[in-house]
Structures are given as C-alpha cells and as structure tokens.
Design an enzyme around this catalytic site. Structure first.
Site, PDB file in Angstrom:
ATOM      1  N   ILE A 109      32.119 -21.551  41.550  1.00  0.00           N
ATOM      2  CA  ILE A 109      32.311 -20.962  40.229  1.00  0.00           C
ATOM      3  C   ILE A 109      33.220 -21.862  39.395  1.00  0.00           C
ATOM      4  O   ILE A 109      34.111 -22.527  39.925  1.00  0.00           O
ATOM      5  CB  ILE A 109      32.899 -19.524  40.337  1.00  0.00           C
ATOM      6  CG1 ILE A 109      33.030 -18.875  38.955  1.00  0.00           C
ATOM      7  CG2 ILE A 109      34.205 -19.504  41.117  1.00  0.00           C
ATOM      8  CD1 ILE A 109      33.342 -17.382  38.998  1.00  0.00           C
ATOM      9  N   CYS A 110      32.961 -21.885  38.092  1.00  0.00           N
ATOM     10  CA  CYS A 110      33.803 -22.576  37.133  1.00  0.00           C
ATOM     11  C   CYS A 110      33.921 -24.058  37.485  1.00  0.00           C
ATOM     12  O   CYS A 110      32.928 -24.738  37.714  1.00  0.00           O
ATOM     13  CB  CYS A 110      35.151 -21.858  37.049  1.00  0.00           C
ATOM     14  SG  CYS A 110      36.171 -22.300  35.629  1.00  0.00           S
ATOM     15  N   ALA A 111      35.112 -24.593  37.557  1.00  0.00           N
ATOM     16  CA  ALA A 111      35.309 -26.022  37.788  1.00  0.00           C
ATOM     17  C   ALA A 111      34.825 -26.479  39.152  1.00  0.00           C
ATOM     18  O   ALA A 111      34.550 -27.668  39.346  1.00  0.00           O
ATOM     19  CB  ALA A 111      36.783 -26.384  37.610  1.00  0.00           C
ATOM     20  N   THR A 147      32.003 -26.057  40.292  1.00  0.00           N
ATOM     21  CA  THR A 147      30.632 -26.556  40.121  1.00  0.00           C
ATOM     22  C   THR A 147      30.629 -28.057  39.866  1.00  0.00           C
ATOM     23  O   THR A 147      29.648 -28.728  40.166  1.00  0.00           O
ATOM     24  CB  THR A 147      29.910 -25.835  38.966  1.00  0.00           C
ATOM     25  OG1 THR A 147      30.632 -26.059  37.746  1.00  0.00           O
ATOM     26  CG2 THR A 147      29.792 -24.338  39.223  1.00  0.00           C
ATOM     27  N   ALA A 200      28.176 -20.312  39.228  1.00  0.00           N
ATOM     28  CA  ALA A 200      28.546 -19.358  38.183  1.00  0.00           C
ATOM     29  C   ALA A 200      29.514 -20.020  37.227  1.00  0.00           C
ATOM     30  O   ALA A 200      30.287 -20.899  37.622  1.00  0.00           O
ATOM     31  CB  ALA A 200      29.190 -18.111  38.792  1.00  0.00           C
TER      32      ALA A 200
END
Length: 194
Positions: free
Chosen positions: A102-104, A106, A155
């Site tokens: 999720i977020c960074a 990724t 996400a």
C-alpha cells in the site's frame, strides 16, 4: 480449515493507519494468524509515534510458513531505506504467495519489476514513475483505490479499507458478501443485517 499466516513488515516510520483496519480482523479470525517482523531492530516507531516490538526478525522468518506478506507505506520506501527484503519478496512471489503493498510500498514492487505485467495501482502514476525509475508497468496501471492481480495486491495510500477487503477475499478470511458488508461498515458507516 487451513489458517492463513500473514506476516507484516514493520520499520521506523511505517504508516500505522494503513494496516489499522486489517490487523484487528485478522487477529480475531480463526482463519488467520498475524506476525509482525522487522529487518534488524526488534523495536520500531511508526509514523504516528507508536513504539512497536516485532514478533520476529527477518532472519527468523521461514517462507514456507507465509501465506501473505503485507508491506505498509512510509517515506522510508521513497528514500530506499528498507533493505534486505529483496530475497524474501522474490521467493514469496516465485512461490505464488500473496504480497500486498500500500502507498509508498508499491514503489518497491514497481522498482523491482513486479508490477510490469500485472494490473496494479499506487498513489498516482506519476508518483510511481518518479519514485521507481526502473518501473515499466505504465500500461497496466489502474487509477483505482486497490486491485488484486494474481498473487499481488496494491492499494493507494487513501485505501486501507480497500486493501483489507482485497486481502480478506484473497485469503478466504471472508467471502465476497461478508467482505463487502465489512467494507461498507468501515468505509461508509453503513451496516446491513443481510
């Protein structure tokens, strides 16, 4: 009934809220167990200031026990401060184990080519391209809160509930209907008896 063993990476500055919806449900379910691990130090501090002691260190983690790996966000990903997990992620991916970012987090998957040929999302396409210079998956990018493609769940940083829903379904913690009911409650405050 097979138990899903979910391992969550913790590091200094991890985005604690991004796993805050996920972990209570996994902990209370008879279908899953949760273990928190760190790379080096057994205790880390989240972005929100929570001091957390891990269950184990990376070197103690045997991949055969892992059903899913969860990578929460945090600026440490963008600064390339998280090192030492490449072999773990590579082995889990080769074994078709679930990997959720999720977020960074990724950007880690994008930088290493895991997102090049699957549907995925992040905080923004331009963000992902800037933070992961080796990323080549632009044609597969979806501008949506969360997506599962094969064994990988991604996400954006505003979608901790969507991440949780995707993982619940992928690991058979909840069926589609139960997961959607949970999601409507925690995302929109809507409770249904059905």
């Amino acid at each position: 009934m097979k138990t899903a063993n979910v391992y969550i990476l913790l590091f200094d500055g991890f985005s604690d809220w991004e796993i805050a919806y996920l972990t209570p449900e996994l902990n209370k379910s008879e279908k899953s167990t949760v273990k928190f691990f760190t790379v080096h130090a057994p205790e880390v501090t989240s972005m929100g200031g929570l001091r957390v002691r891990s269950d184990l260190l990376l070197e103690q983690l045997g991949i055969e026990a892992v059903s899913a790996l969860v990578l929460p966000g945090g600026t440490a990903w963008e600064k390339n401060e998280i090192v030492g997990i490449d072999a773990l992620v590579e082995r889990l991916n080769a074994a078709n184990k679930t990997i959720a970012a999720i977020c960074a987090a990724t950007t880690f998957l994008g930088q290493r080519g895991y997102l090049d040929h699957i549907g995925h999302t992040s905080n923004d396409l331009n963000y992902l391209k800037a933070a992961a210079p080796h990323y080549k998956g632009e044609k597969k990018y979806k501008n949506i809160p969360a997506i599962t493609d094969g064994n990988i769940i991604t996400a954006n940083g505003t979608a901790p509930q969507e991440l949780a829903r995707e993982l619940f379904i992928k690991l058979n913690i909840y069926d589609q209907k139960e997961a959607e009911k949970w999601f409507q409650l925690f995302k929109h405050g809507i409770w249904t008896e059905e």
